[in-house]
Design a protein around this motif. Structure first.
Motif, PDB file in Angstrom:
ATOM      1  N   GLU A  40       0.877  -1.171   0.000  1.00 26.17           N
ATOM      2  CA  GLU A  40       0.000   0.000   0.000  1.00 26.17           C
ATOM      3  C   GLU A  40       0.916   1.223   0.000  1.00 26.17           C
ATOM      4  OE1 GLU A  40      -3.135  -0.445  -0.450  1.00 26.17           O
ATOM      5  OE2 GLU A  40      -3.218  -2.569   0.064  1.00 26.17           O
ATOM      6  N   TRP A  61      -3.492   7.594   1.332  1.00 25.76           N
ATOM      7  CA  TRP A  61      -3.335   6.450   0.444  1.00 25.76           C
ATOM      8  C   TRP A  61      -3.382   6.923  -1.000  1.00 25.76           C
ATOM      9  CZ3 TRP A  61      -6.313   4.018  -3.281  1.00 25.76           C
ATOM     10  CH2 TRP A  61      -5.924   2.731  -3.632  1.00 25.76           C
ATOM     11  N   ARG A  64      -2.071   0.866  -4.786  1.00 25.15           N
ATOM     12  CA  ARG A  64      -1.592  -0.440  -4.334  1.00 25.15           C
ATOM     13  C   ARG A  64      -0.832  -1.100  -5.474  1.00 25.15           C
ATOM     14  NH1 ARG A  64      -2.087  -4.649  -0.991  1.00 25.15           N
ATOM     15  NH2 ARG A  64      -2.257  -6.739  -1.857  1.00 25.15           N
TER      16      ARG A  64
END
Length: 69
Positions: A40, A61, A64
């Protein structure tokens, strides 16, 4: 032994911890954490939030990646 700092993680999969400790030498504009069969990836938001009476950097974030085999 490397010194650890608290970083706050925002966004990404629901099962990710929202508070992590990271070695100082790994704290930068981007951070990656292993999870399952991939990583991640987070980017520094240029923001800090109070955590236990101290400012902690906030990482958001971004994407991924899978581990290549």
């Amino acid at each position: 032994m490397p010194r650890l700092v608290v970083v706050l993680l925002r966004g990404g999969p629901d099962d990710l911890p929202r508070v992590m400790e990271a070695p100082v030498d790994e704290v930068g504009h981007r951070m990656s954490f292993p999870r399952g069969n991939g990583y991640e990836h987070f980017e520094f938001s240029e923001e800090y939030e109070d955590f236990d009476g101290r400012p902690a950097p906030v990482y958001r974030w971004s994407y991924r990646t899978a581990i290549a085999e």
